[in-house]
Write a protein that holds these residues in place. Sequence first.
Motif, mmCIF file in Angstrom:
data_model
loop_
_atom_site.group_PDB
_atom_site.id
_atom_site.type_symbol
_atom_site.label_atom_id
_atom_site.label_comp_id
_atom_site.label_asym_id
_atom_site.label_seq_id
_atom_site.Cartn_x
_atom_site.Cartn_y
_atom_site.Cartn_z
ATOM 1 N N LEU A 157 0.790 -1.242 -0.033
ATOM 2 C CA LEU A 157 -0.030 0.046 -0.107
ATOM 3 C C LEU A 157 0.758 1.439 0.012
ATOM 4 C CD1 LEU A 157 -2.756 -1.179 2.687
ATOM 5 C CD2 LEU A 157 -2.650 -1.296 0.238
ATOM 6 N N ARG A 158 0.418 2.106 -0.813
ATOM 7 C CA ARG A 158 1.090 3.617 -0.698
ATOM 8 C C ARG A 158 0.229 4.636 -0.067
ATOM 9 N NH1 ARG A 158 2.832 5.295 -6.233
ATOM 10 N NH2 ARG A 158 0.660 6.408 -6.295
ATOM 11 N N ASP A 159 0.530 5.306 0.735
ATOM 12 C CA ASP A 159 -0.187 6.583 1.310
ATOM 13 C C ASP A 159 0.139 7.708 0.573
ATOM 14 O OD1 ASP A 159 -0.884 8.955 2.661
ATOM 15 O OD2 ASP A 159 -0.830 7.731 4.851
ATOM 16 N N ASN A 160 -0.816 8.249 -0.126
ATOM 17 C CA ASN A 160 -0.634 9.108 -1.112
ATOM 18 C C ASN A 160 -0.165 10.549 -0.574
ATOM 19 O OD1 ASN A 160 -1.179 7.783 -3.318
ATOM 20 N ND2 ASN A 160 -3.466 8.084 -3.610
ATOM 21 N N ARG A 161 -0.671 10.921 0.787
ATOM 22 C CA ARG A 161 -0.078 11.964 1.318
ATOM 23 C C ARG A 161 1.427 11.955 1.558
ATOM 24 N NH1 ARG A 161 -5.058 11.295 5.231
ATOM 25 N NH2 ARG A 161 -4.197 9.103 5.054
ATOM 26 N N SER A 162 1.926 10.880 2.284
ATOM 27 C CA SER A 162 3.500 10.731 2.659
ATOM 28 C C SER A 162 4.238 10.181 1.579
ATOM 29 C CB SER A 162 3.007 10.052 3.992
ATOM 30 O OG SER A 162 2.799 8.729 3.959
ATOM 31 N N GLY A 163 3.591 9.342 0.854
ATOM 32 C CA GLY A 163 4.321 8.399 -0.164
ATOM 33 C C GLY A 163 4.887 7.238 0.503
ATOM 34 N N GLU A 164 4.556 6.945 1.830
ATOM 35 C CA GLU A 164 5.037 5.823 2.561
ATOM 36 C C GLU A 164 4.510 4.501 2.001
ATOM 37 O OE1 GLU A 164 4.951 4.226 7.193
ATOM 38 O OE2 GLU A 164 4.044 5.850 6.775
ATOM 39 N N LEU A 165 5.440 3.531 2.056
ATOM 40 C CA LEU A 165 4.857 2.158 1.506
ATOM 41 C C LEU A 165 4.725 1.267 2.903
ATOM 42 C CD1 LEU A 165 6.880 1.548 -1.833
ATOM 43 C CD2 LEU A 165 4.724 2.514 -1.542
ATOM 44 N N THR A 166 3.673 0.468 2.836
ATOM 45 C CA THR A 166 3.647 -0.344 3.946
ATOM 46 C C THR A 166 3.118 -1.974 3.052
ATOM 47 O OG1 THR A 166 1.162 -0.023 4.454
ATOM 48 C CG2 THR A 166 3.354 0.937 5.661
ATOM 49 N N THR A 167 3.799 -3.030 3.504
ATOM 50 C CA THR A 167 3.140 -4.303 3.155
ATOM 51 C C THR A 167 2.402 -5.055 4.179
ATOM 52 O OG1 THR A 167 5.115 -4.432 1.594
ATOM 53 C CG2 THR A 167 3.983 -6.663 2.002
ATOM 54 N N ARG A 168 1.134 -5.594 3.679
ATOM 55 C CA ARG A 168 0.385 -6.420 4.592
ATOM 56 C C ARG A 168 0.028 -7.523 3.937
ATOM 57 N NH1 ARG A 168 -2.571 -2.349 7.367
ATOM 58 N NH2 ARG A 168 -3.550 -4.195 8.453
ATOM 59 N N GLU A 169 -0.389 -8.505 5.012
ATOM 60 C CA GLU A 169 -0.682 -9.824 4.395
ATOM 61 C C GLU A 169 -2.235 -9.729 3.938
ATOM 62 O OE1 GLU A 169 -0.642 -12.716 7.669
ATOM 63 O OE2 GLU A 169 1.617 -12.737 7.898
ATOM 64 N N ALA A 170 -2.317 -10.480 2.682
ATOM 65 C CA ALA A 170 -3.624 -10.367 2.216
ATOM 66 C C ALA A 170 -3.762 -11.582 1.432
ATOM 67 C CB ALA A 170 -3.870 -9.139 1.282
ATOM 68 N N GLU A 171 -5.004 -12.345 1.496
ATOM 69 C CA GLU A 171 -5.250 -13.303 0.856
ATOM 70 C C GLU A 171 -6.548 -13.293 0.068
ATOM 71 O OE1 GLU A 171 -4.145 -17.328 3.252
ATOM 72 O OE2 GLU A 171 -5.794 -16.270 4.090
ATOM 73 N N HIS A 172 -7.407 -12.327 0.260
ATOM 74 C CA HIS A 172 -8.682 -11.933 -0.443
ATOM 75 C C HIS A 172 -8.757 -10.384 -0.687
ATOM 76 C CE1 HIS A 172 -10.131 -15.938 0.794
ATOM 77 N NE2 HIS A 172 -9.449 -15.894 1.946
ATOM 78 N N VAL A 173 -8.621 -10.160 -1.924
ATOM 79 C CA VAL A 173 -8.824 -8.460 -2.257
ATOM 80 C C VAL A 173 -10.170 -8.424 -3.337
ATOM 81 C CG1 VAL A 173 -7.653 -6.747 -3.434
ATOM 82 C CG2 VAL A 173 -6.538 -8.386 -1.701
ATOM 83 N N PHE A 174 -10.841 -7.835 -3.035
ATOM 84 C CA PHE A 174 -12.026 -7.374 -4.052
ATOM 85 C C PHE A 174 -12.109 -6.105 -4.630
ATOM 86 C CE2 PHE A 174 -13.019 -10.882 -1.021
ATOM 87 C CZ PHE A 174 -13.623 -12.000 -2.171
ATOM 88 N N VAL A 175 -11.961 -6.013 -5.888
ATOM 89 C CA VAL A 175 -11.871 -4.497 -6.523
ATOM 90 C C VAL A 175 -12.982 -4.133 -7.546
ATOM 91 C CG1 VAL A 175 -10.037 -3.756 -8.231
ATOM 92 C CG2 VAL A 175 -9.352 -5.634 -6.940
ATOM 93 N N PHE A 176 -13.323 -2.967 -6.977
ATOM 94 C CA PHE A 176 -14.005 -2.009 -7.556
ATOM 95 C C PHE A 176 -13.672 -0.786 -7.984
ATOM 96 C CE2 PHE A 176 -15.763 -5.126 -4.461
ATOM 97 C CZ PHE A 176 -16.684 -5.440 -4.785
ATOM 98 N N ILE A 177 -13.011 -0.469 -8.889
ATOM 99 C CA ILE A 177 -12.504 0.778 -9.124
ATOM 100 C C ILE A 177 -12.767 1.034 -10.609
ATOM 101 C CG2 ILE A 177 -10.392 0.419 -7.712
ATOM 102 C CD1 ILE A 177 -8.857 -0.582 -10.183
ATOM 103 N N GLY A 178 -14.037 1.045 -10.978
ATOM 104 C CA GLY A 178 -14.355 1.729 -12.216
ATOM 105 C C GLY A 178 -14.559 0.748 -13.057
ATOM 106 N N ALA A 179 -15.184 1.099 -14.408
ATOM 107 C CA ALA A 179 -15.371 0.043 -15.452
ATOM 108 C C ALA A 179 -15.323 0.690 -16.952
ATOM 109 C CB ALA A 179 -16.878 -0.448 -15.387
#
Length: 542
Positions: free
Chosen positions: A435-457
Amino acid sequence: MPEQRRPVLLAVDDDDHVLRAVRRDLSRAYQERYRVVASRSPAEAMRILDRLRERREEAALILSDQRMPEMTGIEFLVEAGRRFPGARRVLLTAYADTSVAISAINEVRLDHYLVKPWEPPEERLYPVLDDLLSDWESAHEPPYQGIRLVGHRFAPATHRLRDLLTRYRLPFRFEEAEPGDPAVPEVVLPDGRRLARPGHGEVVAALGLATELSHPHYDVAIVGGGPTGLAASVYASSEGMATLLIEAYVPGGQAGTSSRIENYLGFPSGISGVDLTNRAMAQARRFGVDVLAPVEARRLSRAGRACVLNLSDGKEITAATVLLSPGLSYRGLDAEDAARFEGAGIYYGAALSETESCVGRHVWIVGGANSAGQAALHFSRHACHVTMVVRADSLASGMSAYLVDEIAATGNITVMTNTLVVATGGADRLEHITLRDNRSGELTTREAEHVFVFIGARPRTEWLDDLVRRDAHGFLLTGPDLGPVAGLASWDLPRPPLLLETSVPGVFAAGDVRANSVKRLASGVGEGAMAVSMIHRYHSES
């Protein structure tokens, strides 16, 4: 119960006279509830048991004579017990072998022995077998007789079949396959047929859901089975038009994937997209709509005044008019390696077929519009926690107020604003996201097995080539949005296009795919109904 699905009573004896007597007595008392099978040899009986196991049928009781040339009855019953551990095992023996039978009861857990002859069966056979079968029935869990899907839970091909069966509301049982099984994913039908790595069309046809065309020529062909296309099909067919609905996947479109629709008129408690779709499909079929799914429209052309549609299954359809409502495709996640994990941890839309996999897990939702909010609330009832990753400063900028309030009141939903998913990673399935924080630019890595995407079509209009005019984003232009039509080679009518008519006379567009339409369920349904009135007008002019 169908004959082939009744539990089996298997009798084995190399003496034809005894075998006929056993079969006669078993059939007389138990044939209404069980299927009686007889065999003259242990080898043949083993093959029978193996076939039963392959077909997922049950053996309730196995009777075997002790003295047979290939193996003893006790040896046979031991082997039979390995195949059907729950079956009751009975040894048929002569009086001289009773000591052997008694020993077998203690040593190999034989259930009973019967001394030949057993006349009269009402006193010396049936009471024993009645008790044994009663015990078996009380302990027996009947095998699942419905559709089974065998595959790897995080394999994209398996996910697509799970989603197909879920969207059609077909109950099925998922079974994890052995590693390296070349036949998976495999759909096993209730009648025993096995479909190895089937296409969607093959599954639909095998389940008897495919529709045969009932007209050589249609008054209207509707491309796209979302709410707009379904509404148009109901209105057109109810007014006597020969109507064909063509859907590339499963009727319902993106609305059909919604876990809960709460702001649609007439459903104060909300309704799932699948339920709404099935009600609409029932209406359409009641009025005689022909439905082709899953079938893609590949090309649209004209033959005089008629419209010609070439389909992915090889059919060529002609219709007096065409309504284009193919809907939208979800935009892909613009993150490193995301395409590799589609169907293996990254899913587009609510993917209700994955709900069971998410029970007690951490679910990530990417997006901040209504569909993302509905998905977050749905998964919050099953997952231990839901995190929403939203690019905007707040949910309020793109989501209805009622959903914003519900999310704020749900304790296991966290909203991360001003955040993007920029990378994904894992071996054979998704394991983590960056993940990237758009305000600070900081990157963090998180465990994730299930990601559901709704970002336009984006609109599904590429197949139309240049025949129908589109805007710079691929949305179909209609009516006044077309501008002057005097110079259009495709326009040959003295009047301007109707409000929902495209640059081709008799070809209409409605719903999300139309330029400048309101991207809401209710407006899509309304446009579907409105399009039918314009199609009527077009027919009256022709």
